[in-house]
Scaffold this active site. Sequence first.
Site, PDB file in Angstrom:
ATOM      1  N   GLU A 179      38.444  48.251  26.254  1.00 19.62           N
ATOM      2  CA  GLU A 179      38.983  49.578  27.179  1.00 19.62           C
ATOM      3  C   GLU A 179      39.856  50.379  26.027  1.00 19.62           C
ATOM      4  O   GLU A 179      40.524  50.079  25.437  1.00 19.62           O
ATOM      5  CB  GLU A 179      39.857  49.065  28.012  1.00 19.62           C
ATOM      6  CG  GLU A 179      40.516  49.976  29.222  1.00 19.62           C
ATOM      7  CD  GLU A 179      41.036  49.508  30.144  1.00 19.62           C
ATOM      8  OE1 GLU A 179      41.622  50.398  31.033  1.00 19.62           O
ATOM      9  OE2 GLU A 179      40.958  48.119  30.279  1.00 19.62           O
ATOM     10  N   LYS A 226      38.015  48.890  35.836  1.00 22.08           N
ATOM     11  CA  LYS A 226      38.537  47.837  36.806  1.00 22.08           C
ATOM     12  C   LYS A 226      37.063  47.562  37.738  1.00 22.08           C
ATOM     13  O   LYS A 226      36.297  48.451  37.970  1.00 22.08           O
ATOM     14  CB  LYS A 226      39.168  48.848  37.809  1.00 22.08           C
ATOM     15  CG  LYS A 226      40.964  48.497  37.620  1.00 22.08           C
ATOM     16  CD  LYS A 226      41.196  47.270  37.683  1.00 22.08           C
ATOM     17  CE  LYS A 226      42.774  46.960  37.046  1.00 22.08           C
ATOM     18  NZ  LYS A 226      43.114  45.487  36.833  1.00 22.08           N
TER      19      LYS A 226
END
Length: 475
Positions: A275, A291
């Site tokens: 990420e 997410k």
Amino acid sequence: MALTTLELPYAEGMVWFKKVRHLAWPMLLESGRVDAASAQATVDEEVGLGARFDIVVAAPVAKIMHRHPTTQVHANQTIHHTEENPFQVIQQWLTPHAVDRVADIPFAGGALGYFAYDLGRSIERLPTLAAEDAPVPELMVGIYDWAIVVDHHLGRSSLVSHARFSDHATLHALHQSLLQSSPAPEPVAFKVTGDLQHNMDQAAYALAFQKVKNYIRAGDCYQINLAQRFAVSVSGDPCLAYDHFRRLSRAPFMAYLQLEDTAGAPLAVLSMSPERFLQVIDRKVETRPIKGTRPRHADPVLDAQAAEELLQSEKDRAENLMIVDLLRNDIGKVCEVGSVKVDALFKLQRFTNVHHMVSIVRGLLAAKFDALNLLRGCFPGGSITGAPKLRAMEIIEELEPHRRGIYCGSIGYIGFDGSMDTNIAIRTAVISNGSMRFFAGGGVVADSDCSKEYQETFDKASQFFKLVAHFKTTN
């Protein structure tokens, strides 16, 4: 000042890291490039994550270490203590040496290191509840005058520097040493010497999970990222562990940092983060919150079904959107009004062990702010706290047995040219004092299922389990 560029033979960053790791504070940032012939999954092209550059640094002109409320600066053979904001301390080393950005060179000197999750204590007032049995500095950043940049797109490696602190003779001497094939000392074999322990069994996790649900029902929060910690006794050279880890699994924002803490004790950080937290190039800001997770399957039919299930999940889409909104608000504090846009929403990202759902938010940094203002204003990342952020951090401090340390902080660089690129320090292990520690967690919302969320922590940590098993069975 013109950039000095000294060409080197094309080789991956780890090759060059091994040539400079005898110097102080060597650090390696890798882009997660995977050869086309490899069977390992890479990031989907539609998400647009590059796998272009590796960056190697060592021998910083200054070492900056922070542990609330004090920052230590080791430079010019002296140690300076201050209680100034640590972000300002870093900026004081960057601003006088500002340079113009050079195309195709992501980093040619500046600040590089880690910003631990617990650095948030220097930004917000938080309770002190979780145990701190393995304390590490909350910030360890070097100011580097040169870097080795590997460009996998152009197939070239270069030693680059704006020579803000070094003279050209020193750079040429370094260049010549890099070209020599001197044998490296034999590393001490890395071994796992104990059994893996975790700080929340299923019953303890279920209790914390239920408390999160109670807080959500009471209106305290919308989502909490709840994590557990794993730890195992180890010995030997951590670089061998990272070198094996990077062959097990590739990710876009990998890092290996070889440091000594304020007491001079060795500290290694291994990160396989998927990420991006924050990037700044020519004042253009980008963040890529993740997410939503599903485990990968060897069976391609089951794997495709898992990916499709993730993309169609209303819960995961709602969770992703919640964090997108939080990050839009965070970067909006320092971006031009009206410039913040969501350029991609709910995109699939494939890795060796999991599928992830990722979105992309972009903006334009306002003229009166810089990259460190952005980093401080968004820290720590909302995708690994929950919403609203401050209340989520308070609840995390209450429910997680141990402080997170570097986990869920950030690793990356801020250049003399104002550019920045940082990851979210998930899939990240810290090795110090004979122990390797790593966390895994996930977002809990109103309709989360406890058993599935608990299992997700093991899915996310699965590559670490393979790493532990390899060095336990082969030594």
